[in-house]
Design a protein around this motif. Sequence first.
Motif, PDB file in Angstrom:
ATOM      1  N   ARG A   1       0.844  -1.197   0.000  1.00 35.41           N
ATOM      2  CA  ARG A   1       0.000   0.000   0.000  1.00 35.41           C
ATOM      3  C   ARG A   1       0.876   1.241   0.000  1.00 35.41           C
ATOM      4  O   ARG A   1       1.812   1.359   0.777  1.00 35.41           O
ATOM      5  N   ARG A   2       0.610   2.144  -0.874  1.00 36.03           N
ATOM      6  CA  ARG A   2       1.425   3.351  -0.954  1.00 36.03           C
ATOM      7  C   ARG A   2       0.557   4.547  -0.633  1.00 36.03           C
ATOM      8  O   ARG A   2      -0.587   4.628  -1.065  1.00 36.03           O
ATOM      9  N   PRO A   3       1.123   5.510   0.104  1.00 32.16           N
ATOM     10  CA  PRO A   3       0.358   6.684   0.456  1.00 32.16           C
ATOM     11  C   PRO A   3      -0.051   7.497  -0.781  1.00 32.16           C
ATOM     12  O   PRO A   3      -1.136   8.029  -0.838  1.00 32.16           O
ATOM     13  N   ARG A   4       0.868   7.613  -1.765  1.00 27.91           N
ATOM     14  CA  ARG A   4       0.450   8.357  -2.952  1.00 27.91           C
ATOM     15  C   ARG A   4      -0.038   7.366  -3.990  1.00 27.91           C
ATOM     16  O   ARG A   4       0.415   6.224  -4.028  1.00 27.91           O
ATOM     17  N   SER A   5      -0.951   7.823  -4.824  1.00 33.55           N
ATOM     18  CA  SER A   5      -1.518   6.887  -5.799  1.00 33.55           C
ATOM     19  C   SER A   5      -0.495   6.635  -6.892  1.00 33.55           C
ATOM     20  O   SER A   5       0.111   7.576  -7.416  1.00 33.55           O
ATOM     21  N   PRO A   6      -0.248   5.361  -7.223  1.00 33.62           N
ATOM     22  CA  PRO A   6       0.761   5.055  -8.230  1.00 33.62           C
ATOM     23  C   PRO A   6       0.284   5.480  -9.613  1.00 33.62           C
ATOM     24  O   PRO A   6      -0.866   5.263  -9.977  1.00 33.62           O
ATOM     25  N   ARG A   7       1.168   6.132 -10.333  1.00 37.18           N
ATOM     26  CA  ARG A   7       0.848   6.470 -11.723  1.00 37.18           C
ATOM     27  C   ARG A   7       1.009   5.223 -12.562  1.00 37.18           C
ATOM     28  O   ARG A   7       1.814   4.344 -12.235  1.00 37.18           O
ATOM     29  N   PRO A   8       0.266   5.134 -13.634  1.00 43.33           N
ATOM     30  CA  PRO A   8       0.487   3.983 -14.517  1.00 43.33           C
ATOM     31  C   PRO A   8       1.875   4.056 -15.112  1.00 43.33           C
ATOM     32  O   PRO A   8       2.356   5.143 -15.474  1.00 43.33           O
ATOM     33  N   GLY A   9       2.549   2.920 -15.171  1.00 40.72           N
ATOM     34  CA  GLY A   9       3.909   2.908 -15.696  1.00 40.72           C
ATOM     35  C   GLY A   9       4.959   3.105 -14.617  1.00 40.72           C
ATOM     36  O   GLY A   9       6.140   2.959 -14.887  1.00 40.72           O
ATOM     37  N   ASP A  10       4.545   3.464 -13.405  1.00 41.79           N
ATOM     38  CA  ASP A  10       5.482   3.577 -12.293  1.00 41.79           C
ATOM     39  C   ASP A  10       6.018   2.192 -11.953  1.00 41.79           C
ATOM     40  O   ASP A  10       5.235   1.249 -11.860  1.00 41.79           O
ATOM     41  N   PRO A  11       7.350   2.026 -11.759  1.00 43.78           N
ATOM     42  CA  PRO A  11       7.834   0.707 -11.366  1.00 43.78           C
ATOM     43  C   PRO A  11       7.393   0.389  -9.940  1.00 43.78           C
ATOM     44  O   PRO A  11       7.337   1.279  -9.090  1.00 43.78           O
ATOM     45  N   SER A  12       7.055  -0.876  -9.715  1.00 42.46           N
ATOM     46  CA  SER A  12       6.680  -1.274  -8.359  1.00 42.46           C
ATOM     47  C   SER A  12       7.954  -1.314  -7.516  1.00 42.46           C
ATOM     48  O   SER A  12       9.049  -1.388  -8.062  1.00 42.46           O
ATOM     49  N   PRO A  13       7.827  -1.262  -6.186  1.00 41.48           N
ATOM     50  CA  PRO A  13       9.030  -1.281  -5.343  1.00 41.48           C
ATOM     51  C   PRO A  13       9.898  -2.498  -5.603  1.00 41.48           C
ATOM     52  O   PRO A  13      11.127  -2.408  -5.577  1.00 41.48           O
ATOM     53  N   ASP A  14       9.254  -3.631  -5.871  1.00 38.33           N
ATOM     54  CA  ASP A  14      10.028  -4.839  -6.142  1.00 38.33           C
ATOM     55  C   ASP A  14      10.864  -4.665  -7.396  1.00 38.33           C
ATOM     56  O   ASP A  14      12.035  -5.038  -7.438  1.00 38.33           O
ATOM     57  N   GLN A  15      10.230  -4.080  -8.414  1.00 39.53           N
ATOM     58  CA  GLN A  15      10.965  -3.857  -9.666  1.00 39.53           C
ATOM     59  C   GLN A  15      12.124  -2.897  -9.445  1.00 39.53           C
ATOM     60  O   GLN A  15      13.221  -3.107  -9.953  1.00 39.53           O
ATOM     61  N   ARG A  16      11.833  -1.841  -8.671  1.00 43.94           N
ATOM     62  CA  ARG A  16      12.885  -0.860  -8.433  1.00 43.94           C
ATOM     63  C   ARG A  16      14.058  -1.499  -7.694  1.00 43.94           C
ATOM     64  O   ARG A  16      15.218  -1.302  -8.034  1.00 43.94           O
ATOM     65  N   ALA A  17      13.714  -2.304  -6.664  1.00 47.05           N
ATOM     66  CA  ALA A  17      14.774  -2.969  -5.898  1.00 47.05           C
ATOM     67  C   ALA A  17      15.596  -3.863  -6.808  1.00 47.05           C
ATOM     68  O   ALA A  17      16.823  -3.910  -6.727  1.00 47.05           O
ATOM     69  N   ARG A  18      14.896  -4.555  -7.737  1.00 46.12           N
ATOM     70  CA  ARG A  18      15.604  -5.454  -8.637  1.00 46.12           C
ATOM     71  C   ARG A  18      16.531  -4.690  -9.574  1.00 46.12           C
ATOM     72  O   ARG A  18      17.634  -5.106  -9.862  1.00 46.12           O
ATOM     73  N   ARG A  19      16.033  -3.513 -10.024  1.00 42.83           N
ATOM     74  CA  ARG A  19      16.879  -2.701 -10.913  1.00 42.83           C
ATOM     75  C   ARG A  19      18.120  -2.210 -10.179  1.00 42.83           C
ATOM     76  O   ARG A  19      19.234  -2.284 -10.698  1.00 42.83           O
ATOM     77  N   VAL A  20      17.914  -1.683  -8.963  1.00 50.55           N
ATOM     78  CA  VAL A  20      19.067  -1.201  -8.177  1.00 50.55           C
ATOM     79  C   VAL A  20      20.057  -2.330  -7.965  1.00 50.55           C
ATOM     80  O   VAL A  20      21.272  -2.172  -8.124  1.00 50.55           O
TER      81      VAL A  20
END
Lengths: 179, 311
Positions: free
Chosen positions: B10-29
């Motif tokens: 759950r995220r406080p701000r509404s996710p924009r379409p096309g925003d990477p999910s936290p899992d994806q971001r972690a994987r990219r980093v």
Amino acid sequence: MTALRGVVLAGLIGVAVVAQVVVFRYFSIEGVVPDLALILVVVAAIDRGPQFATVLGFAAGLLLDLAPPADHVAGRWALAFVVVGFLAGRVRRDAGSSTLTAVLVVGAGSFVGTSLFAFSGLLLHDGSLPVDQMLRVIVTSVLWDLLLAPLLVPVLLLVLSSLRPPGDRSADQRVRVVH
Amino acid sequence: MARAWGAPGRRPRSPRPGDPSPDQRARRVFAVLVLACLTLITLDARSGAGSPLDPVRAVVGNVMGPAESATAGAFRPFTDLGDALRTNHKLRGDMARLEADNARLRAQASTAPVDRKRLAELDGLTRTVADTGYSLVAARVVAMGPEQSFSRTVTIDAGTSSGVRKDMTVLDNDGLVGRVVSATHSTATVLLIVDTGSVVGGRLGTNLEIGFLRGRGAVGNDGRLALDLVDDSVVPSRDDVVVTWGSKDGVPYVAGIPIGRVESVVSSPRQSSRLAIIKPFVDFTALDVVGVVVPKGTTGDRPVLTAGAPQ
């Protein structure tokens, strides 16, 4: 404030690396000392998730690779810590529920990290020992970390959560401390 | 500490379409940092002696070295309780004893049945050594690399400001410790002779046979060196003393420093060569005061001890 947090985190990494090579050499078992930096990375993964822990692991590993007594190929500890941070961040759903499981994750992380470092040494022909000696070193270091983890994990969790930005918007933050 | 789980994802701000999910971001980093590590390893491992990371190492060393020295200094009152009186005076006494050892070995050498010419050469060599005299800069070991790194190195608190440079011999009152592999302004890194990457030219005390000593990686009570003699027909005798053979201009090892004693001899049936196991004189887990052999006339910010009277 963010800069201040960064400085405190860098200070934590520095203290861990210095303590590991300066203070703990008096308590070393056959030269093996506890991996304080690795414990820090695992606790960060439990508290803040894989993204934060991989970055912290990279920084801590790089410092360990470059700070004075090190004489191995740079990047080897960094690689090991990045992997440990990422893996520990992935399993934190279970790991954060109690100190005991956190300690077990520290033990597993210690095993993975030290083994990865040993393995990269074998591949690069960089300061490798016979495999039986390596295994002994890895087992000793896991035991060391398991011994210190119950003392360090609660303290580090407290420090790291106090460093968390207020109203952290990071969606990684699934763990919430309930007092 | 009681912990509970928030609602996952759950995220406080509404996710924009096309925003990477936290899992994806972690994987990219993760992927980016793993690539960064592999690049670093390749850069550092491929380019041999002059690594492009050396300047970075020097910068980190200049920051972390003094931090390590300061920490060691702060902890010294606790660690020094056992032997509070390790001073320059004692080191001078140690030098005198080393010289006595050297003389004894020379006496042993002259009584052994050896080639007269080689003996004359050795005599000349040791005379040169006595002429020039080893000058020592005393330093303390402030940090030791963890065994987990599988390389046996220590940091000493003397650096280029005291005249310590790369490839200088490091010894203590018991014998040879290692050589300097890198030096920053105020600290230096010493590769111990027990490291698997260390090779020292050694000479048997009784028959002057030469060989190469390789470290076996362990530092504790089971820390041993393996001596590979050049002449396979020679059988080293038990308790024979091994001293350094010395390299050209004393780089990286000066001659005549005791290394250890022959503990056992292993002969492998496959090869005709024999391997002597050497127990080093130095206790590598209890290193404290060491001396770095510097060229005569070195000046720096700490006193230089010479073989005879102090300067």
